[in-house]
Design an enzyme around this catalytic site. Structure first.
Site, PDB file in Angstrom:
ATOM      1  N   HIS A  77       0.850  -1.201   0.000  1.00 24.98           N
ATOM      2  CA  HIS A  77       0.000   0.000   0.000  1.00 24.98           C
ATOM      3  C   HIS A  77       0.880   1.243   0.000  1.00 24.98           C
ATOM      4  O   HIS A  77       2.104   1.139   0.072  1.00 24.98           O
ATOM      5  CB  HIS A  77      -0.966  -0.025   1.178  1.00 24.98           C
ATOM      6  CG  HIS A  77      -0.307   0.028   2.520  1.00 24.98           C
ATOM      7  ND1 HIS A  77       0.351  -1.042   3.066  1.00 24.98           N
ATOM      8  CD2 HIS A  77      -0.199   1.042   3.418  1.00 24.98           C
ATOM      9  CE1 HIS A  77       0.825  -0.703   4.254  1.00 24.98           C
ATOM     10  NE2 HIS A  77       0.527   0.555   4.489  1.00 24.98           N
TER      11      HIS A  77
ATOM     12  N   ASP B  53       0.720  -8.309  10.192  1.00 21.91           N
ATOM     13  CA  ASP B  53       0.867  -6.974  10.799  1.00 21.91           C
ATOM     14  C   ASP B  53       0.634  -7.005  12.315  1.00 21.91           C
ATOM     15  O   ASP B  53      -0.432  -7.411  12.763  1.00 21.91           O
ATOM     16  CB  ASP B  53      -0.176  -6.072  10.105  1.00 21.91           C
ATOM     17  CG  ASP B  53      -0.287  -4.673  10.703  1.00 21.91           C
ATOM     18  OD1 ASP B  53       0.579  -4.279  11.506  1.00 21.91           O
ATOM     19  OD2 ASP B  53      -1.247  -3.964  10.327  1.00 21.91           O
TER      20      ASP B  53
ATOM     21  N   HIS C 102      -5.203  -0.425  11.678  1.00 26.03           N
ATOM     22  CA  HIS C 102      -4.562  -1.721  11.943  1.00 26.03           C
ATOM     23  C   HIS C 102      -5.460  -2.639  12.764  1.00 26.03           C
ATOM     24  O   HIS C 102      -6.173  -2.185  13.660  1.00 26.03           O
ATOM     25  CB  HIS C 102      -3.240  -1.509  12.689  1.00 26.03           C
ATOM     26  CG  HIS C 102      -2.222  -0.749  11.897  1.00 26.03           C
ATOM     27  ND1 HIS C 102      -1.383  -1.368  11.000  1.00 26.03           N
ATOM     28  CD2 HIS C 102      -1.942   0.562  11.842  1.00 26.03           C
ATOM     29  CE1 HIS C 102      -0.606  -0.454  10.437  1.00 26.03           C
ATOM     30  NE2 HIS C 102      -0.925   0.727  10.929  1.00 26.03           N
TER      31      HIS C 102
HETATM   32 ZN   LIG Z   1       2.785   0.224   7.997  1.00 28.77          ZN
HETATM   33 ZN   LIG Z   2      -0.011   1.455   6.462  1.00 28.27          ZN
END
Ligand SMILES: [Zn+2]
Ligand SMILES: [Zn+2]
Length: 553
Positions: free
Chosen positions: A70, A193, A367
């Site tokens: 991204h 992540d 996130h």
């Molecule tokens: Zn990041």
């Molecule tokens: Zn990011």
């Protein structure tokens, strides 16, 4: 026996930022993101921090391409620096490439880099690599998770993601596809992540922020509303625009990157607004306050940003004051709290009403929190797991989630920047290490190195004391000085005595050294330095940098 594949982690494991890794297969190397990190408070004068590129430099001939998850700076921001030294095509969604291109153009490298657009769900051969681009939701539109179909099975990289079930553009994280991979070939290795791994529960949907923004706009008729958020967060910008349009307001952008990204969003259809909505910020002064919405950069309190200048009353385009409403639609990134605080305080002093995430839900993270991370683990059912993207504490928390979700502990690998791991028929194993230190960028100077940074810290914290003297190179007589010049050490008028003492200690040490036969300036300087250092340390308990300057005549 299937051919093994390797992963080399160059950044983002042990810190937030400078995300960068390589997948290696059939002697070729595929770069996964190439991001930068913003400097911490203990890095004076440093503008950016990059991954150490020495491994990539040594293997430049093997780089097949770079695939981007991204368009955030911590994933694309280091590309222009690497592209100065190596040449390769870059793959990503049109928006991601558009955001990366802003940086590549600024570096004057636009002409020589091939940018290859890929669509949602597309699967591509890139040299020996077989890469699938899977849609995910995040705080910038059009993000991807990446599934690498390798001889060792599917390696799935989550990219930055959350599981937003009501995203602004309706484009969901494609859990169905990930599930299909899990059921079909199976997911051999998951990299995921970890940024919010310590946070319990779910991250709220981005659309919940839109609802709150609309409430704020509706309940303040007749007042100007100024919203600041990340310029790349086009879904946030879209919701600001929607609230403005719904309450009969025109929208002006403030800040260069906001104007650029809005233009890019409109061009790519990622941002939609009725014709005539956008006005120039210069026209805002002529409009009735209740007809005005401004969307601005500077959500991190950056000193020269539109927002910081407004808070200081220094913005040449706009003045904020009584009756204005300012919405900080972002969380300060760790390290920026102080700067953001200063902006909030300044806005209050000017009489504006300030709404920030501490008082109203005007921001949600991009996130995944623990429950979402567990959902991904449940859907992907990986054989092996490596937590990525986060400080070490986040990686540890994420590893713990994985073992609780049933991934056997020996199959969860805690890796660090620089680690090299290999996936083979026998499993996943740590096989080596490459350089992965911080590369500090200071304006146009480039790498400033650890030594320079250490000196800057010493200067910032303790100041400097210079000992200046001239000696006759033939006779060894001291012709002038020693003089003591200080900056940032002691307040001079009160330190007369101390400076006198330092002068006589320096003189004494030089005389002794000369009497013992020392002639070269460096040796004399060393003697003066250690004598003055001892005095300074004894009398002030401080360790300023001591710089002897011995000149010959
Ligand atoms: Zn990041
Ligand atoms: Zn990011």
């Amino acid at each position: 026996m299937a051919e093994p594949v390797r992963l080399v982690f160059l950044g983002g494991l042990g810190e937030i930022g400078r995300n960068c890794a390589c997948l290696e297969q059939a002697g070729r190397l595929l770069l996964i993101d190439c991001g930068l990190m913003f400097p911490h408070a203990d890095m004076p004068g440093v503008d950016l921090v990059l991954p150490d590129f020495s491994y990539l430099r040594d293997n430049a001939g093997r780089i097949e391409a770079c695939v981007l998850t991204h368009g955030h700076e911590d994933h694309v921001g280091a590309l222009p620096f690497l592209l100065r030294e190596a040449s390769f095509p870059v793959y990503g969604s049109p928006l991601t490439l558009g955001l990366a291109a802003h940086r590549i153009e600024e570096a004057g490298l636009a002409g020589r880099t091939r940018l290859v657009e890929v669509a949602d769900g597309e699967r591509r051969r890139i040299g020996p690599f077989d890469v699938e681009f899977i849609p995910v939701t995040h705080s910038v539109p059009r993000g991807f998770a990446l599934a690498f179909h390798t001889p060792q099975g599917v390696v799935l990289h989550s990219g930055d993601f959350k599981l937003d079930l009501c995203p602004v553009d309706g484009r969901l994280t494609d859990l169905a596809r990930i599930g299909a991979l899990a059921c079909g070939p199976g997911v051999r290795l998951l990299l995921s992540d970890s940024t919010n791994a310590e946070e319990a529960g779910h991250t709220a949907s981005e659309t919940s922020v839109g609802a709150e923004l609309l409430r704020i706009f509706e309940s303040r008729p007749g007042q100007r509303v100024i919203v600041t958020c990340f310029a790349s967060h086009l879904h946030r910008v879209q919701q600001v625009v929607d609230a403005a349009v719904a309450t009969g307001r025109k929208v002006a952008t403030l800040g260069r990157s906001m104007a650029k990204n809005v233009e890019l969003g409109l061009r790519l259809g990622e941002l939609r607004l009725p014709p005539g909505t956008l006005v120039d910020v210069e026209e805002v002064a002529d409009l009735d306050p209740g007809r005005v919405c401004v969307v601005s950069t500077g959500s991190q309190g950056e000193p020269l940003s539109a927002m910081a200048l407004m808070a200081a009353g220094d913005n040449k385009w706009m003045e904020v004051g009584e009756g204005d409403v300012v919405v900080l639609s972002a969380h300060p990134v760790p390290g920026n709290e102080w700067a953001v605080n200063k902006v909030v305080d300044g806005l209050h002093r000017r009489g504006a009403e300030v709404i920030h995430p501490g008082v109203a839900p005007v921001h949600q993270s991009g996130h995944a929190k623990a429950e979402e991370l567990k959902t991904l683990l449940a859907v992907a059912r990986p054989e092996y797991f490596i937590p990525v993207h986060g400080e070490f504490r986040h990686l540890v928390s994420h590893a713990r989630l994985a073992t609780r979700m049933g991934v056997p502990e020996p199959r969860v690998l805690l890796c660090d920047d620089g680690d090299v791991v290999e996936l083979s028929d026998t499993g996943l194993a740590w096989v080596g290490e490459v350089p992965a230190g911080y590369l500090y960028v200071d304006g146009i100077v480039g790498d400033v190195g650890h030594g320079v940074l250490r000196d800057r810290r010493a200067l910032a914290e303790e100041g400097v004391v210079m000992v200046v003297a001239t000696v006759d190179d033939r006779s060894g007589d001291i012709l002038s000085g020693p003089e003591i010049i200080t900056r940032g050490w002691v307040y001079a008028p009160e330190a007369e005595e101390l400076l006198d003492e330092a002068r006589s200690v320096a003189l004494q040490s030089l005389k002794e050294a000369i009497a013992e036969g020392a002639v070269d300036h460096e040796a004399l300087g060393r003697r003066a330095r250690s004598a003055v250092a001892a005095l300074v340390q004894a009398r002030t308990r401080r360790r300023p940098m001591i710089v002897p300057v011995i000149m010959g005549a």
